[in-house]
Design a protein around this motif. Structure first.
Motif, short mmCIF file in Angstrom:
data_model
loop_
_atom_site.label_atom_id
_atom_site.label_comp_id
_atom_site.label_asym_id
_atom_site.label_seq_id
_atom_site.Cartn_x
_atom_site.Cartn_y
_atom_site.Cartn_z
N UNK A 190 71.43 11.29 70.18
CA UNK A 190 71.30 12.62 70.82
C UNK A 190 72.70 13.12 71.10
N UNK A 191 73.44 12.19 71.48
CA UNK A 191 75.07 12.65 71.90
C UNK A 191 75.61 13.52 70.78
N UNK A 192 75.55 13.15 69.77
CA UNK A 192 76.10 13.88 68.46
C UNK A 192 75.36 15.09 68.17
N UNK A 193 73.91 14.98 68.33
CA UNK A 193 73.18 16.16 68.19
C UNK A 193 73.80 17.36 69.20
N UNK A 194 74.11 17.03 70.39
CA UNK A 194 74.34 17.82 71.43
C UNK A 194 75.76 18.43 71.08
N UNK A 195 76.64 17.63 70.45
CA UNK A 195 77.91 18.26 70.30
C UNK A 195 77.96 19.00 68.93
N UNK A 196 77.07 18.86 68.18
CA UNK A 196 76.91 19.54 67.05
C UNK A 196 76.54 21.12 67.57
N UNK A 197 75.37 21.20 68.34
CA UNK A 197 74.82 22.26 68.96
C UNK A 197 75.73 23.17 69.56
N UNK A 198 76.67 22.42 70.51
CA UNK A 198 77.64 23.25 71.26
C UNK A 198 78.67 23.61 70.42
N UNK A 199 78.88 23.27 69.12
CA UNK A 199 79.88 23.64 68.30
C UNK A 199 79.40 25.32 67.91
N UNK A 200 78.17 25.20 67.76
CA UNK A 200 77.55 26.82 67.52
C UNK A 200 77.12 27.49 68.77
N UNK A 201 77.47 27.03 69.84
CA UNK A 201 76.95 27.57 71.17
C UNK A 201 75.53 27.95 71.17
N UNK A 202 74.66 26.86 70.74
CA UNK A 202 73.48 26.98 70.41
C UNK A 202 72.65 26.29 71.27
N UNK A 203 71.37 26.60 72.00
CA UNK A 203 70.48 25.99 72.82
C UNK A 203 69.49 25.69 71.92
N UNK A 204 69.14 24.48 71.75
CA UNK A 204 68.09 23.92 70.63
C UNK A 204 66.89 23.82 71.29
N UNK A 205 65.92 23.93 70.56
CA UNK A 205 64.39 23.96 70.97
C UNK A 205 63.67 22.42 70.73
N UNK A 206 63.33 21.54 71.60
CA UNK A 206 62.67 20.26 70.93
C UNK A 206 61.51 20.53 70.59
N UNK A 207 61.30 19.39 69.66
CA UNK A 207 60.08 19.30 68.93
C UNK A 207 58.89 19.41 69.53
N UNK A 208 58.16 20.46 68.94
CA UNK A 208 56.72 20.65 69.69
C UNK A 208 56.77 21.66 71.24
N UNK A 209 57.68 22.23 71.46
CA UNK A 209 57.97 22.78 72.67
C UNK A 209 57.59 24.37 72.57
N UNK A 210 57.77 24.82 71.39
CA UNK A 210 57.63 26.27 71.34
C UNK A 210 57.15 26.80 70.06
N UNK A 211 56.25 27.92 69.93
CA UNK A 211 55.70 28.31 68.68
C UNK A 211 56.47 29.06 68.15
N UNK A 212 56.61 29.66 67.03
CA UNK A 212 57.16 30.88 66.15
C UNK A 212 56.52 32.06 67.06
N UNK A 213 57.53 32.86 67.22
CA UNK A 213 57.11 34.20 67.86
C UNK A 213 57.29 35.27 66.74
N UNK A 214 56.61 36.47 66.48
CA UNK A 214 57.06 37.42 65.76
C UNK A 214 57.72 38.46 66.66
N UNK A 215 58.23 38.14 67.85
CA UNK A 215 58.74 39.17 68.58
C UNK A 215 60.07 38.30 68.91
N UNK A 216 61.20 39.20 69.16
CA UNK A 216 62.34 38.50 69.52
C UNK A 216 62.76 38.38 70.74
N UNK A 217 62.30 37.87 71.55
CA UNK A 217 62.51 37.89 73.09
C UNK A 217 63.48 36.56 73.41
#
Length: 342
Positions: free
Chosen positions: A203-230
């Protein structure tokens, strides 16, 4: 005279899964990865496959991913942005742990017997397969997702569920069903790749990779696809997220705002206040915007008639649809299509 025992297909599949499922378990061994790029995929989906691997190697200080590019025939893949990706023919791929496939538009045309045969061969060799955007549809067309849970881009999800009933089609952003991983588009593809990095390399490496993109990842199974960009902040508000899900699930037969509020155990006034606070729109205005955005997509991406588009987006008459579409986009479907094809 001896006789051969009957072939145990279930045991064969289990052995394949035992080989490939270790891709999604802790293991510091580098992953030999084939990246298969199809014509008509978009640049963001391609980057979602490759850049997390590059960033992982950089953040780890060593090559945890080693990849090589492939295309269906060996001819350069032409992305929708105009970029060309050179690669060897996928029929020559061998010795890989993981295949990451990126596809986009014109999936039926790209699902050639030669490509499907190569995918089946790699699966039979125990290669784990991750597919992004339209890639899961190609896997389903090859018969590889039968009995598995999977997702694809929301524009193709209904077709996936209808064409391939043996696949458990889900509207999740990404789905892991070893030895397969499927995602619904570019951003969900990043989530899927970060999940792979987290489960395999920590997980530590994954967090560092996400931080390189300034990206807030969504964990598995916590959100469905949306057709609207909210925004993700809004989507994490459970009452707003539930209202948006109800609207998106009923574009062709719109629910009344009163019914939406009732299903959420809220008063209509309370629902309207929440929408104005978080979205600066009334529920009615937001719902209409969703339906018109879908109408615009159908007008530009399909050859459906205006009447069919009106029905698909919940308008009682073609005339009311025409008025709403022109008010929303400043032109009719006919003029929009004429300009697009000019």
């Amino acid at each position: 005279m001896s006789s051969l025992a009957p072939f145990d297909f279930a045991l064969y599949e289990a052995k394949l899964m035992n080989i490939a499922k270790n891709i999604f378990q802790p293991n510091q061994a580098p992953l030999e990865t084939a990246v298969l790029v199809l014509d008509d995929c978009n640049t963001l989906s391609f980057a979602a496959a490759v850049d997390p691997m590059r960033a992982t190697n950089r953040r780890a200080g060593k090559n945890l991913f080693r990849w090589k590019f492939f295309t269906p025939t060996g001819a350069a893949a032409q992305l929708t942005s105009g970029l060309s990706i050179n690669g060897a023919p996928i029929a020559q791929a061998e010795g890989f742990d993981l295949l990451v496939m990126v596809a986009g538009f014109n999936l039926e045309a790209h699902a050639t017997p030669r490509l499907l045969s190569s995918l089946r061969r790699l699966h039979a060799a125990g290669v784990a397969i991750a597919a992004i955007d339209g890639g899961p549809w190609i896997l389903a067309r090859a018969g590889l997702l039968d009995g598995h849970s999977a997702t694809t881009h929301w524009e193709d999800l209904e077709d996936l569920a209808t064409r391939f009933p043996q696949v458990d089609a889900r509207r999740d952003r990404f789905v892991i069903s070893p030895p397969f991983a499927t995602s619904g588009g570019a951003a969900p593809g990043i989530d899927m790749m970060l999940h792979l990095i987290s489960t395999r390399f920590g997980q530590g490496l994954a967090r560092r990779v996400a931080s390189a993109f300034l990206y807030d990842p969504v964990p598995l199974g916590t959100q469905r696809q949306s057709i609207s960009a909210t925004s993700r902040k809004i989507r994490r508000n459970p009452q707003i997220a539930r209202a948006l899900d109800l609207m998106e699930a009923h574009l062709d037969t719109p629910l009344s705002i009163t019914e939406i509020a009732k299903r959420m155990s809220l008063s209509q006034r309370s629902l309207e206040n929440r929408f104005r606070t978080h979205l600066n729109l009334s529920p009615h205005a937001y719902y209409l915007q969703l339906r018109l955005d879908e109408a615009y997509r159908l007008a530009t991406d399909t050859s459906q008639s205006v009447q069919d588009i009106a029905l698909a987006t919940g308008f009682a008459s073609q005339a009311s649809f025409a008025r709403a579409f022109k008010a929303g986009f400043g032109q009719s479907v006919r003029l929009l299509r004429r300009a697009q094809n000019a």
